[in-house]
Design a protein around this motif. Structure first.
Motif: not given
Length: 176
Positions: A133-139, A97-101, A84-91, A76-81
């Motif tokens: 669940a969406w983040m796990v599915w997507d990654s 920080s997004a992972y800790v949040l 978040l790494a792929a979708h925070t580019t440019g933010l 569960i944890d690795r796909p979420v990480h």
């Protein structure tokens, strides 16, 4: 003068009521010697737990193979990480920080939902589970997506037993 005339008049329903009896405590039925004995046994049990039980439990936990649990959590944890790494580019926020949040919001909404039963906390918990669940599915890798998402849903469901406790879908009917 008659006695009926000398008594103060009161309106109906305002007569003084007898005093309420003192509530009975179950501890009143236990003799003092038995209470002292129970206190001594309780203190001795607490000392035994601190001196013997906690070190034994610590050594038992260190001797166990937690590999299966860590694999399950990493599913569960690795796909979420990764998501978040792929979708925070440019933010302005970093992936770390997004992972800790993400972790803090999950634990916070779980704790607040369990402790207070507040609607906002419960809705946050539900949104958190859906987003996870969406983040796990997507990654997740394509071949393991259904299993990884199912494990995420099961983990969220276990947490929901605490977060959504007491929630009822039955309508509340108030008779007035």
């Amino acid at each position: 003068m008659s006695d009926a005339l000398s008594k103060p008049r009161s309106t109906p329903g305002t007569e003084p009521k007898p005093p309420r009896p003192v509530p009975h405590s179950p501890a009143d039925d236990i003799p003092d010697g038995a209470q002292v004995l129970l206190a001594v046994i309780g203190i001795a049990s607490a000392i035994a737990l601190l001196v013997w039980g906690i070190p034994k439990g610590y050594h038992w936990a260190r001797a166990q193979d937690w590999h299966h649990f860590t694999q399950w959590a990493a599913t569960i944890d690795r796909p979420v990480h990764t998501y978040l790494a792929a979708h925070t580019t440019g933010l302005p926020i970093t992936a770390a920080s997004a992972y800790v949040l993400w972790q803090g919001i999950g634990l916070g909404s779980l704790a607040l939902s369990w402790a207070t039963g507040a609607t906002g906390a419960r809705l946050t918990w539900i949104a958190y589970g859906a987003a996870t669940a969406w983040m796990v599915w997507d990654s997740s890798p394509a071949t393991g997506r259904p299993v990884a998402t199912a494990l995420a849903a099961l983990a969220w469901t276990v947490g929901s037993a605490f977060a959504l406790r007491g929630l009822s879908l039955r309508p509340v009917i108030v008779n007035r």
